[in-house]
Write an enzyme that holds these catalytic residues in place. Structure first.
Site, PDB file in Angstrom:
ATOM      1  N   HIS A  47     -28.811  40.560-102.142  1.00  0.00           N
ATOM      2  CA  HIS A  47     -28.672  39.135-101.896  1.00  0.00           C
ATOM      3  C   HIS A  47     -27.956  38.886-100.565  1.00  0.00           C
ATOM      4  O   HIS A  47     -28.395  38.071 -99.753  1.00  0.00           O
ATOM      5  CB  HIS A  47     -27.903  38.505-103.048  1.00  0.00           C
ATOM      6  CG  HIS A  47     -27.814  37.028-102.955  1.00  0.00           C
ATOM      7  ND1 HIS A  47     -28.859  36.218-103.281  1.00  0.00           N
ATOM      8  CD2 HIS A  47     -26.809  36.224-102.549  1.00  0.00           C
ATOM      9  CE1 HIS A  47     -28.509  34.969-103.097  1.00  0.00           C
ATOM     10  NE2 HIS A  47     -27.264  34.936-102.644  1.00  0.00           N
ATOM     11  N   GLU A  69     -34.692  41.609-104.608  1.00  0.00           N
ATOM     12  CA  GLU A  69     -33.742  40.825-105.383  1.00  0.00           C
ATOM     13  C   GLU A  69     -34.386  40.295-106.660  1.00  0.00           C
ATOM     14  O   GLU A  69     -33.784  40.316-107.731  1.00  0.00           O
ATOM     15  CB  GLU A  69     -33.274  39.678-104.494  1.00  0.00           C
ATOM     16  CG  GLU A  69     -32.032  38.997-104.965  1.00  0.00           C
ATOM     17  CD  GLU A  69     -31.755  37.761-104.122  1.00  0.00           C
ATOM     18  OE1 GLU A  69     -31.904  37.829-102.891  1.00  0.00           O
ATOM     19  OE2 GLU A  69     -31.416  36.748-104.711  1.00  0.00           O
ATOM     20  N   ASN A 535     -32.502  73.712 -95.481  1.00  0.00           N
ATOM     21  CA  ASN A 535     -32.757  75.141 -95.533  1.00  0.00           C
ATOM     22  C   ASN A 535     -32.417  75.713 -96.894  1.00  0.00           C
ATOM     23  O   ASN A 535     -33.155  76.518 -97.447  1.00  0.00           O
ATOM     24  CB  ASN A 535     -31.928  75.840 -94.470  1.00  0.00           C
ATOM     25  CG  ASN A 535     -32.787  76.266 -93.312  1.00  0.00           C
ATOM     26  OD1 ASN A 535     -33.452  77.292 -93.392  1.00  0.00           O
ATOM     27  ND2 ASN A 535     -32.815  75.464 -92.277  1.00  0.00           N
TER      28      ASN A 535
END
Lengths: 799, 142
Positions: A47, A69, A535
């Site tokens: 919001h 929202e 990795n």
């Protein structure tokens, strides 16, 4: 025209903060998808972002956050159930928002990326509420969840004294507007109840996709007969059958359509908020705690009512818990009350003690305490549901001492933050740091002044100046220190995405997020850590089947930890995966021409493992998106070394790999040893130096073009700093002995031959700047007391 | 658009030629101060100086332009420029003046590939005096 330009920076800063927060909260939600508190928080963030971006005219961001929202609002009001699909799409939205913010930062406008697709999908989710999950692919377990969900609601409703009925409504055959009639039925039922399920779905009913009857499951506080009458009163309703629900049968509900509008039921429950308080009070009493209604009146002349009230709250919460306050906590904090307020307290201390305690707070005029027997409904006009809900959760332990409602803690933290922190432009901080540096330089200069000219007073003055500069430096350094959390925060999300992508289950453990590092490190260390983590996951952690066959937990563990170690900060990335196959590495290295076959034969495992840091080295059997492009680890190494740090690695086949990164705590001001090479002065950072020694020239042996010497029963490789940096030696006078500075890099030592030692000094590291950034061996420059420049040797690059 | 026809240049000398550098780049002009050599840098990088607490790299323009080098003397100056937020000093034989050169008096056509490694932006004329206008970005390019 109103110029928003000046607010862009603020907008960027704040939206980044909000996005970070959003990311964190979404991850939390994924782990705890029943926690409405988190949903609320996410909603609030979305919001705020919406508001900010529309103010700034970033319409795409505003649209996207608006749709997010909406979805969140539906979740919040229980119209929607959270599932991974929704979380995934929210994450996707977050990514797009991040991209926009980045683009605004770089180019001043949102990128032209289309958000149609995600908007549509968000809308679709949102509409599920209406379409009643008529998704054909609906997962079985979700459906089962649906049943149990309804069951749950019914059980809950019954527990709170409400009735649950199955209602079958049959409309008149001749009814023309079936949907409208059905709507009237729904409306009438919902006047004092809640429809939790309908068959066909509400959507179908709205579209008149039903013959002439429909079933609904209703939770209501009215009686069966009243309900019956009500519905029958609607014209064209032919027949109404109502049966009380004892238990919801699985086969009574079809896949397509349970309705989940229990939000209103919730709301109803809030209306009877005193139930909660009663509950809490009863529970508290059951565990031997006392519950009191406390009325506190403040002095008429009290100036800081909110502050006094806060003191009361604090004092009470020392060994108790405030479960209710009138006016609300917010109002009290905002001083929206006359001079008295009521609180309901659960505490383990006695009434009299409590009175004494509150009375001890100055400006408190009167305290009335009554024990709570029952709480009357009209007390609860401003009662806040959430507080209590969280309180109940916290109250699992009988000891109440430090429990505070999450809400309160959060609001307090937020309050505390705005009160205590100031957003400072990093440039201003740098400027401050520079000034401190200058001060230190002047101090050094004073120290350098010929000793004979010093008087006693002068000495004292300099000592005093030294104390001040040191503390000032410490203070400024601390301002620059940021918890490494800022970097770590983004990893849970990354790990989550990676593990999904690679179908590896990964448990990320993070420790020591509070460890503080210099701001510069924060900005730079992120990428190397991402590389290392990728990795670990891509190469380190094996596929679940393989892990199983190795008797390992199918869920791989990646641990990211950080801790201070003397003048260094250590960051470790470690996994419990396959470890590094040294032979494979050697083989690859020979293949790539990084080492020769002969070299590989004499190489120990540690050196071999370190080959993965060589440029252009990659052992990935196939190139994946995640890693294995062959540009990974050497970049990591370069970056960390550029920060003045080192990276080491430990590995064991099938046990895992550990990367250890050591970084200097502060980057700007360090202790260094000044040395002479030819007629040039150089600085060597003291924390790299192991010892300083003299070595007999005759003992230096030359092995394969490299100078080594036997020192402390170990071979010590030597480099002549003059050779490395190309100093013309004018007056070459070979003395018997050479001055050698032994520096360390990880567990390796190297002797650096210098011409002369000058001494130890506190130096301010200055960058050589972008233009000279490509120069090896030099870590930066510093300005000496006499104003001349000395370069700082990057000892790590000499190995 | 009238105001754009004239630009001011700092005029300096290398050996026998006059050069001009757009004044917008120039931060300050310093007398020779101690220059600390930076090992392994390009040959034309003379080193770094301490410019009131800031470390500034310095390029020897004679070396950069392949003009035969000479020792610095009392007329030698370091022109400190800010180019793309990077401070860089240029060592020149001497700085003579700051002059306005009319756009009409600048000949850009003479510049072509291979002309003195492309350091030249154009040739300006002030009262029959030839000023070689340098392209600072090119000077920095490696």
């Amino acid at each position: 025209m109103f110029d928003l330009e000046q607010y862009v920076d603020m907008f960027l800063d704040e939206s980044k903060e909000h996005l970070d927060n959003l990311n964190q909260r979404l991850l939390d939600l994924e782990n705890d998808d029943s926690n409405m508190e988190i949903v609320n928080e996410i909603f609030r963030i979305a919001h705020t972002l919406k508001g900010m971006s529309s103010t700034m005219g970033f319409t795409k961001m505003a649209n996207l956050t608006h749709k997010m929202e909406n979805v969140l609002d539906d979740i919040r009001s229980n119209k929607l159930n959270i599932n991974t699909k929704i979380i995934d799409i929210l994450f996707e939205g977050l990514d797009i928002l991040e991209e926009f913010v980045k683009n605004i930062e770089n180019e001043g406008s949102e990128s032209d990326k289309s958000i149609e697709d995600i908007l549509n999908r968000l809308e679709k989710i949102e509409n599920i509420e209406d379409t009643q999950l008529d998704d054909v692919n609906i997962q079985n377990e979700e459906v089962e969840d649906g049943y149990s969900y309804i069951n749950n609601l019914v059980t809950k409703a019954k527990a709170s004294g409400l009735n649950a009925y199955d209602v079958k409504v049959t409309l008149d055959e001749s009814c023309m507007l079936k949907a409208a009639r059905a709507f009237l039925v729904f409306k009438s039922v919902e006047e004092d109840g809640e429809i939790i399920y309908s068959n066909p779905s509400a959507e179908d009913i709205e579209e008149e996709n039903f013959a002439n009857s429909f079933d609904i499951t209703v939770i209501t506080n009215v009686d069966k007969n009243i309900l019956m009458d009500k519905i029958k009163n609607i014209s064209e309703v032919n027949e109404v059958q109502i049966t009380e629900i004892v238990n919801v049968e699985m086969n009574g509900i079809k896949n397509e359509g349970y309705q989940s509008n229990d939000s209103n039921v919730k709301n109803k429950e809030i209306e009877d908020g005193y139930n909660y308080i009663n509950d809490v009070v009863n529970k508290a009493k059951a565990t031997g705690l006392n519950a009191y209604d406390v009325k506190v009146s403040l002095d008429e002349s009290c100036m800081l009512k909110a502050a006094r009230a806060f003191l009361v709250f604090k004092s009470v919460e020392e060994d108790g818990e405030i479960i209710y306050s009138n006016p609300s906590v917010e109002d009290i904090e905002d001083e929206n009350f006359s001079k008295s307020f009521d609180i309901t307290v659960i505490t383990n201390c006695d009434k009299n003690i409590l009175i004494d305690r509150i009375k001890n707070i100055s400006e408190v005029n009167e305290v009335q305490i009554t024990e709570v027997v029952d709480i009357k409904e009209n007390d609860n006009s401003e009662y806040q549901e959430k507080n209590v809900e969280t309180n109940i959760k916290n109250k699992k332990e009988p000891k109440v001492s430090n429990t505070k409602s999450n809400n309160e803690i959060q609001s307090k933290q937020r309050k505390g933050k705005t009160g205590k922190t100031v957003r400072v432009d990093i440039d201003r901080l740098d400027n401050l740091m520079n000034l401190v540096s200058e001060l230190i330089i002047v101090k050094t200069r004073l120290e350098d002044i010929d000793i004979s000219s010093k008087t006693q007073n002068m000495n004292e003055a300099i000592e005093y100046l030294e104390t001040i500069t040191t503390s000032l430096h410490d203070a400024v350094t601390k301002v620059r220190m940021v918890p490494i959390e800022r970097v770590f925060n983004r990893f849970p999300r990354m790990i989550r995405d990676l593990s999904k992508e690679l179908n590896k289950e990964i448990n990320l453990i993070m420790e020591g997020e509070e460890t503080e590092v210099d701001r510069t490190v924060i900005d730079e260390i992120g990428d190397p850590l991402i590389h290392l983590l990728r990795n670990c996951i891509d190469h380190g952690i094996e596929m679940p089947e393989i892990r199983k066959s190795l008797n390992k937990n199918e869920v791989g563990t990646v641990k990211l930890s950080s801790y201070p170690d003397g003048n260094n900060v250590v960051i470790e990335v470690c996994d419990d995966g396959a470890g590094i196959n040294v032979e494979k590495i050697k083989h690859k290295a020979i293949e790539k021409g990084v080492i020769t076959k002969q070299q590989s034969l004499v190489m120990d495992d540690k050196d071999a493992a370190n080959l993965i840091f060589s440029p252009g080295f990659s052992t990935a059997d196939k190139i994946s998106d995640i890693s294995g492009r062959g540009v990974g680890l050497d970049v990591v190494k370069t970056k960390i070394e550029a920060l003045g740090g080192i990276v080491e690695l430990e590995t064991q086949i099938n046990m895992g790999t550990r990367f250890i990164i050591r970084l200097p705590l502060t980057l700007a001001i360090i202790q260094a040893l000044l040395v002479m090479v030819g007629n040039e002065k150089y600085a060597i950072p003291l924390n790299n130096i192991k010892e300083i020694t003299n070595i007999d020239r005759s003992n230096i042996r030359n092995v394969e073009g490299k100078d080594i010497v036997l020192y402390r029963e170990q071979t010590l490789p030597l480099v002549d700093l003059g050779d490395v940096i190309g100093v013309q030696k004018e007056n070459v006078e070979y003395s018997e002995e050479s001055t050698v500075v032994v520096v360390k890099k990880g567990d390796k030592d190297l002797g650096i031959i210098v011409d002369q030692l000058i001494g130890q000094q506190e130096i301010v590291i200055k960058s050589l700047g972008k233009y000279l950034s490509g120069i090896n061996f030099i870590a930066g420059a510093t300005i000496l007391g006499n104003g001349s420049v000395a370069l700082i040797i990057d000892t790590n690059s000499l190995f | 658009m009238v105001e754009n026809t004239q630009e001011r240049y700092v005029i300096f000398k290398l050996k026998n030629e006059f050069y001009g550098i757009n004044i917008n780049y120039v931060q300050t002009i310093e007398k020779m101060i101690e220059i600390t050599r930076v090992p392994k840098a390009n040959a034309y990088v003379k080193g770094v100086i301490n410019l009131r607490g800031e470390i500034v790299p310095v390029i020897d323009l004679r070396k950069r332009f392949n003009v035969e080098s000479s020792d610095y003397d009392k007329d030698s100056r370091i022109i400190v420029n800010k180019i793309d937020d990077v401070l860089v000093g240029f060592v020149v034989d001497s700085v003579t003046e700051v002059k306005e050169i009319d756009q009409d008096n600048i000949d850009y056509s003479i510049v072509d590939e291979g002309f003195n490694d492309g350091f030249i932006k154009g040739i300006g004329k002030i009262d029959e005096q030839i000023i070689i206008l340098i392209d600072v970005n090119k000077v920095l390019d490696n």
